[in-house]
Design a protein around this motif. Sequence first.
Motif, PDB file in Angstrom:
ATOM      1  N   TYR A  77       9.945 -11.026  11.474  1.00  0.00           N
ATOM      2  CA  TYR A  77       8.481 -11.132  12.084  1.00  0.00           C
ATOM      3  C   TYR A  77       7.879 -11.842  11.072  1.00  0.00           C
ATOM      4  N   GLN A  78       7.343 -12.950  11.699  1.00  0.00           N
ATOM      5  CA  GLN A  78       6.407 -13.949  11.211  1.00  0.00           C
ATOM      6  C   GLN A  78       5.037 -13.817  11.832  1.00  0.00           C
ATOM      7  N   ILE A  79       4.527 -12.679  11.676  1.00  0.00           N
ATOM      8  CA  ILE A  79       2.989 -12.456  12.471  1.00  0.00           C
ATOM      9  C   ILE A  79       1.853 -13.237  11.854  1.00  0.00           C
ATOM     10  N   GLY A  80       2.184 -13.909  10.849  1.00  0.00           N
ATOM     11  CA  GLY A  80       0.969 -14.642  10.104  1.00  0.00           C
ATOM     12  C   GLY A  80       0.867 -15.797  10.697  1.00  0.00           C
ATOM     13  N   VAL A  81      -0.265 -16.026  11.635  1.00  0.00           N
ATOM     14  CA  VAL A  81      -0.511 -17.296  12.337  1.00  0.00           C
ATOM     15  C   VAL A  81      -2.075 -17.903  11.935  1.00  0.00           C
ATOM     16  N   GLY A  82      -2.558 -17.373  11.072  1.00  0.00           N
ATOM     17  CA  GLY A  82      -3.801 -17.524  10.410  1.00  0.00           C
ATOM     18  C   GLY A  82      -4.091 -16.647   9.480  1.00  0.00           C
ATOM     19  N   PRO A  83      -5.401 -16.818   8.910  1.00  0.00           N
ATOM     20  CA  PRO A  83      -5.828 -15.887   7.627  1.00  0.00           C
ATOM     21  C   PRO A  83      -5.682 -14.590   7.738  1.00  0.00           C
ATOM     22  N   TYR A  84      -6.209 -13.877   8.739  1.00  0.00           N
ATOM     23  CA  TYR A  84      -6.327 -12.646   9.014  1.00  0.00           C
ATOM     24  C   TYR A  84      -4.827 -12.207   9.161  1.00  0.00           C
ATOM     25  N   SER A  85      -4.162 -12.592  10.100  1.00  0.00           N
ATOM     26  CA  SER A  85      -2.781 -12.094  10.398  1.00  0.00           C
ATOM     27  C   SER A  85      -1.806 -12.403   9.234  1.00  0.00           C
ATOM     28  N   SER A  86      -1.913 -13.308   8.419  1.00  0.00           N
ATOM     29  CA  SER A  86      -1.215 -13.617   7.434  1.00  0.00           C
ATOM     30  C   SER A  86      -1.448 -12.480   6.284  1.00  0.00           C
ATOM     31  N   LYS A  87      -2.784 -12.270   5.917  1.00  0.00           N
ATOM     32  CA  LYS A  87      -3.255 -11.222   5.194  1.00  0.00           C
ATOM     33  C   LYS A  87      -2.688  -9.778   5.771  1.00  0.00           C
ATOM     34  N   LEU A  88      -2.765  -9.504   6.926  1.00  0.00           N
ATOM     35  CA  LEU A  88      -2.140  -8.308   7.318  1.00  0.00           C
ATOM     36  C   LEU A  88      -0.606  -8.316   7.181  1.00  0.00           C
ATOM     37  N   GLN A  89       0.223  -9.171   7.564  1.00  0.00           N
ATOM     38  CA  GLN A  89       1.649  -9.323   7.276  1.00  0.00           C
ATOM     39  C   GLN A  89       1.808  -9.015   5.845  1.00  0.00           C
ATOM     40  N   SER A  90       1.135  -9.706   4.772  1.00  0.00           N
ATOM     41  CA  SER A  90       1.280  -9.474   3.435  1.00  0.00           C
ATOM     42  C   SER A  90       1.258  -7.967   3.155  1.00  0.00           C
ATOM     43  N   LEU A  91       0.097  -7.405   3.728  1.00  0.00           N
ATOM     44  CA  LEU A  91      -0.154  -6.065   3.422  1.00  0.00           C
ATOM     45  C   LEU A  91       0.945  -5.082   3.774  1.00  0.00           C
ATOM     46  N   ILE A  92       1.436  -5.337   5.039  1.00  0.00           N
ATOM     47  CA  ILE A  92       2.478  -4.795   5.745  1.00  0.00           C
ATOM     48  C   ILE A  92       3.893  -4.785   4.714  1.00  0.00           C
ATOM     49  N   LEU A  93       4.325  -5.771   4.382  1.00  0.00           N
ATOM     50  CA  LEU A  93       5.303  -6.039   3.572  1.00  0.00           C
ATOM     51  C   LEU A  93       5.320  -5.514   2.084  1.00  0.00           C
ATOM     52  N   LYS A  94       4.050  -5.429   1.845  1.00  0.00           N
ATOM     53  CA  LYS A  94       4.047  -4.790   0.578  1.00  0.00           C
ATOM     54  C   LYS A  94       3.873  -3.042   0.636  1.00  0.00           C
ATOM     55  N   MET A  95       3.404  -2.680   1.925  1.00  0.00           N
ATOM     56  CA  MET A  95       3.271  -1.311   2.056  1.00  0.00           C
ATOM     57  C   MET A  95       4.691  -0.507   2.571  1.00  0.00           C
ATOM     58  N   PHE A  96       5.513  -1.343   3.176  1.00  0.00           N
ATOM     59  CA  PHE A  96       6.530  -0.867   4.004  1.00  0.00           C
ATOM     60  C   PHE A  96       7.787  -0.218   2.831  1.00  0.00           C
ATOM     61  N   PRO A  97       7.742  -0.883   1.782  1.00  0.00           N
ATOM     62  CA  PRO A  97       8.681  -0.392   0.919  1.00  0.00           C
ATOM     63  C   PRO A  97       8.297   0.675   0.090  1.00  0.00           C
ATOM     64  N   GLU A  98       7.039   0.691  -0.326  1.00  0.00           N
ATOM     65  CA  GLU A  98       6.336   1.897  -1.149  1.00  0.00           C
ATOM     66  C   GLU A  98       6.307   3.261  -0.132  1.00  0.00           C
ATOM     67  N   LYS A  99       6.218   2.930   1.112  1.00  0.00           N
ATOM     68  CA  LYS A  99       6.273   4.364   2.066  1.00  0.00           C
ATOM     69  C   LYS A  99       7.495   4.647   2.255  1.00  0.00           C
ATOM     70  N   GLY A 100       8.824   3.964   1.867  1.00  0.00           N
ATOM     71  CA  GLY A 100       9.985   4.382   2.127  1.00  0.00           C
ATOM     72  C   GLY A 100      10.532   3.905   3.401  1.00  0.00           C
ATOM     73  N   TYR A 101       9.916   2.943   4.228  1.00  0.00           N
ATOM     74  CA  TYR A 101      10.267   2.290   5.465  1.00  0.00           C
ATOM     75  C   TYR A 101      11.427   1.207   5.098  1.00  0.00           C
ATOM     76  N   LEU A 102      12.263   1.014   6.053  1.00  0.00           N
ATOM     77  CA  LEU A 102      13.275   0.244   5.463  1.00  0.00           C
ATOM     78  C   LEU A 102      13.091  -1.418   6.273  1.00  0.00           C
ATOM     79  N   LEU A 103      12.617  -2.412   5.580  1.00  0.00           N
ATOM     80  CA  LEU A 103      12.535  -3.590   5.932  1.00  0.00           C
ATOM     81  C   LEU A 103      13.995  -4.169   6.722  1.00  0.00           C
ATOM     82  N   ASN A 104      14.834  -3.948   5.887  1.00  0.00           N
ATOM     83  CA  ASN A 104      16.187  -4.470   6.238  1.00  0.00           C
ATOM     84  C   ASN A 104      16.990  -3.426   7.345  1.00  0.00           C
TER      85      ASN A 104
END
Length: 199
Positions: A77-104
Amino acid sequence: MHRYLRQAVYEGIPFHFSLHSVTDLPSEWNDTFSYAHQRLLVLALDKTLWRQAVNEIFRVLKPGGWIELVEMDFQSYQIGVGPYSSKLQSLILKMFPEKGYLLNLAENLLSILKNGFVNIQVEMRQVRVGGGEEAMECGYKSKEMATFVRALKRDVMIGNGYGFVETEEEYEELVRGAEKEWNDHPCQGSLFVIVAQKP
């Protein structure tokens, strides 16, 4: 213990709905079903719970029965199409592994399914993310994606914003900004569909 929800008849065939945890299905369901469909539990299960869920579905399927899993592939998923959505995508990609969610998730599910299931097939499907109220054949409107990420607010706050936001208001502003960006600049992501058979 399960909760009975509703019974109905469709074209003369009686059926009922009931509520259960996929990680603990009723013991009397052993070898009962020919087909099991499950989708979009990527944020509900960690790796251990995914293994339990797949094992439970295997148990309740008849020999020769099929499982179908439909999940988001967050790595694509490449949901970062501007400054807000790019920041949100970075947050999600950092949070998921820490919460135990599987990105892969697709890779992990294949590994789990190979311990019992056969005839495993995977198909990736592109979905559109963004746009306004117009109907879409396959995908999520901006407000639907915003609702999805808005539901992550509690986890974001528990994680102290993961270095991206400090308050609920900041997170809400981030989601609103991302929603506008998705509305103006739709993007694409992927769903994967896995089917497999119980021998």
